[in-house]
Scaffold this motif. Sequence first.
Motif, PDB file in Angstrom:
ATOM      1  N   PHE B  36      85.537  51.047  96.446  1.00  0.00           N
ATOM      2  CA  PHE B  36      86.138  52.394  96.467  1.00  0.00           C
ATOM      3  C   PHE B  36      86.548  52.865  97.857  1.00  0.00           C
ATOM      4  N   ALA B  39      89.250  55.754  98.357  1.00  0.00           N
ATOM      5  CA  ALA B  39      89.527  56.369  97.046  1.00  0.00           C
ATOM      6  C   ALA B  39      89.981  57.816  97.218  1.00  0.00           C
ATOM      7  N   GLY B  40      91.142  58.135  96.664  1.00  0.00           N
ATOM      8  CA  GLY B  40      91.647  59.506  96.700  1.00  0.00           C
ATOM      9  C   GLY B  40      92.116  59.959  98.080  1.00  0.00           C
ATOM     10  N   ASN B  54      85.839  46.059  95.026  1.00  0.00           N
ATOM     11  CA  ASN B  54      86.769  46.506  93.985  1.00  0.00           C
ATOM     12  C   ASN B  54      87.266  47.933  94.228  1.00  0.00           C
ATOM     13  N   ALA B  55      88.394  48.212  93.593  1.00  0.00           N
ATOM     14  CA  ALA B  55      88.975  49.564  93.581  1.00  0.00           C
ATOM     15  C   ALA B  55      89.266  50.087  94.982  1.00  0.00           C
ATOM     16  N   ALA B  58      91.739  53.343  95.270  1.00  0.00           N
ATOM     17  CA  ALA B  58      91.954  53.943  93.951  1.00  0.00           C
ATOM     18  C   ALA B  58      92.413  55.394  94.126  1.00  0.00           C
ATOM     19  N   TYR B  59      93.386  55.821  93.343  1.00  0.00           N
ATOM     20  CA  TYR B  59      93.945  57.187  93.405  1.00  0.00           C
ATOM     21  C   TYR B  59      94.490  57.518  94.800  1.00  0.00           C
ATOM     22  N   ASN B  61      96.491  58.642  97.837  1.00  0.00           N
ATOM     23  CA  ASN B  61      97.467  59.730  97.786  1.00  0.00           C
ATOM     24  C   ASN B  61      98.275  59.842  99.067  1.00  0.00           C
ATOM     25  N   ALA B  74      91.275  45.574  91.143  1.00  0.00           N
ATOM     26  CA  ALA B  74      91.655  46.989  91.024  1.00  0.00           C
ATOM     27  C   ALA B  74      92.116  47.606  92.341  1.00  0.00           C
ATOM     28  N   ASP B  77      94.267  51.230  92.171  1.00  0.00           N
ATOM     29  CA  ASP B  77      94.171  51.736  90.797  1.00  0.00           C
ATOM     30  C   ASP B  77      94.679  53.178  90.751  1.00  0.00           C
ATOM     31  N   THR B  78      95.694  53.432  89.916  1.00  0.00           N
ATOM     32  CA  THR B  78      96.228  54.780  89.708  1.00  0.00           C
ATOM     33  C   THR B  78      96.666  55.420  91.023  1.00  0.00           C
ATOM     34  N   ASN B  80      99.004  57.077  93.881  1.00  0.00           N
ATOM     35  CA  ASN B  80     100.093  58.044  93.751  1.00  0.00           C
ATOM     36  C   ASN B  80     101.083  57.945  94.912  1.00  0.00           C
ATOM     37  N   TYR B  96      97.049  49.219  88.850  1.00  0.00           N
ATOM     38  CA  TYR B  96      96.911  49.737  87.474  1.00  0.00           C
ATOM     39  C   TYR B  96      97.450  51.166  87.427  1.00  0.00           C
TER      40      TYR B  96
END
Lengths: 502, 241
Positions: B36, B39-40, B54-55, B58-59, B61, B74, B77-78, B80, B96
């Motif tokens: 992570f 993440a974000g 992993n990840a 993720a998210y 931005n 991942a 992942d998602t 933006n 993803y």
Amino acid sequence: MSGINFLFPEFEVVRNDDRCIRCRVCERQCANEVHFYDAARDRVFSDESKCVNCQRCVSLCPTRALKIVRSDCRLRENANWDSDTIREVYKQAESGGVLLSSMGNPKPLPVYWDKLLINASQVTNPSIDPLREPMETRVFLGKKPKTLERDGNGKLKTELTPQLELDIPVMFSAMSYGSISYNAHASLARAATALGTCYNTGEGGLHEDFYKYGPNTIVQVASGRFGVHEDFLQAGAAIEIKMGQGAKPGIGGHLPGAKVGPDVSRTRMIPEGSDAISPAPHHDIYSIEDLRQLVWSLKEATGHVKPVIVKVAAVHNIAAIASGIARSGADIIAIDGFRGGTGAAPTRIRDHVGIPIELALASVDARLREEGIRDRVSLVAGGSIRSSADVVKAVALGADACYIATAAVLALGCHLCRTCQSGKCNWGIATQRPDLAKRLNPDIGSQRLINLMTAWKREIMELMGGMGINSIEALRGNRLMLRGVGLNETELRILGVSHAGE
Amino acid sequence: MMRTIDATGMEFTELNGLLRRTEGDIELQGCLGQRFIGAGMGNRKIRIHGIPGNALGAYLNGGELEVFGNAQDAVGDTMNAGTILVHGSIGDTAGYAMRGGKIYVRGNAGYRTGIHMKAYKEHLPVIIIGGRAGSFLGEYQAGGILVVLGLHTDGRPIVSNYPCTGMHGGKLFLRSDCRDLRFPKQVTARPASPEDLEEIGDYLEEYCALFGLDRSHILSSPFTVVTPDSANPYRQMYVAN
């Protein structure tokens, strides 16, 4: 294809011509175009083959000239081949299509809520009058610590994990913007805020106008990840990972491109007119360990300040599945029973897959207790909770709170005609057509939801008072407050309740 | 100014907490499997030495994550917006449901790269894989641009089985004539025209500059472009009941 239509209209539109004043309200109100005015004869006629019995025309006819009745023209049905079964064969033989239905399972399968009865105090352990005594209906959803530690000044030393605080143990469950209208979402968001509970975005993202209701919003992350981005995740009071839905366990969702207009496109963050496909699985989740990864990625992305909910459909091994979820780091498990509603699901899946929420909830609660991990998660039960009595019974079977959606849309005017998939909802709920969506006034809609929930809260307090219980948390998992009627021993064992009279 | 954090021996919650609390760009040393990372995150740069878990991103931005090594499953992942650069290879399900930003990988990618990739208005996600990709490349792709260059040298095919399953938007570019590849019925695979290649020209230039590759050499081989036939693949499947 055959040229002959085997499907005789299911409903008959009965118009009392003496009462009809030719105002043509019925004609203007019916998106299915059942009613039409013949000027030459100065009469209103109907094509009942298009009628879905949503009762919109009946409710709006100023002279009560209309009623819709089930046609008594019947196929030659028998106990094995009933009318619906025969009609389904005709439809598939004609079209070659997969049967698509809406709302919850209509089959006459057992509703265990109706076979459970609630206790009341008599003589000993006096009942409590909620009009006079304080009654607590507030609940906190999330992981609970095993012990609490305080410092010398009595201040809490134990670090608490995030909790979702609700004034009533009922939330509005997931319905996406796309499956329901802007005004339906506005009604739910405003009512949840006024009631101190939450509504749920579903998997369609969060419309920009509704970010202000964030503290009362659960934002959903599903396999298609529509509208999921950092601001969306930060906006909600909790984040729900949708693994499954009671109406269609094991399959995904599919919003047809026709319903993806400018506003839905903006909220889902996909191009206009493009199908929004949420496949059955999350393709990055094949195990509890993988689920754990998604749970923790959401917690990391939002700084560990929001509880994470994992929503699953009630299926055969639900107790083992819930045990795994409880160990994944999720704070709340939402279980959706097989009678839960939907905007569209293949008929066969809706009617034949999944198990009743009552049995799923009771077995999950029992399993988590046996394993000593019940305090790691809160349980939310849905699909379908129809009344305050169902809520009380669910709490006694182990739920921390309930999810309602069908009851909520009924409050908004839904008449359960079960044709949401057509997108032509005359009540302005399950539609994206602006002329239809505007029929639902969010001022009135939110007030009706507030009325319903206020009434349920009052009834919950009455039922609790009758049992001599003054806090909803003291009722949770309290199966001694329930007795079964007409249930066999296996059912009673799974529910963990005694038979009435025992 | 770049601040340096040594991740050696840190649990992911500790490391990510520290990253969240530390402002500005970061040089991360000794990364070993912490999940992570980023993440974000938005609008900052993290240079990662070692192997993130992993990840990653993720998210994401905005901003940039650069990995001097391999990354795991991942990635992005998602995500933006922003950029993820990986000098090594990556695992499964990279990008993803990615909606925007770029993932540039010098090496190979695992299964399901670019699954559910979308596009929306000014958001146009781009993934470029330097080597080969595993099965189910671009599964359910709904938008964006996926490019696989096939610069790997182990002789394996540029993509494994079932690319583009459920694809209903976006474009896939494979630097191959794809003679031996089978695509599903609902997509069209054809030789890329100069106009098609024009569409990815700027991305390729950026990619080549970052990884020190020769753009004209890459463009000297034929490309195949795959697009879906319909944005509504399941329209005819149902009958109202």
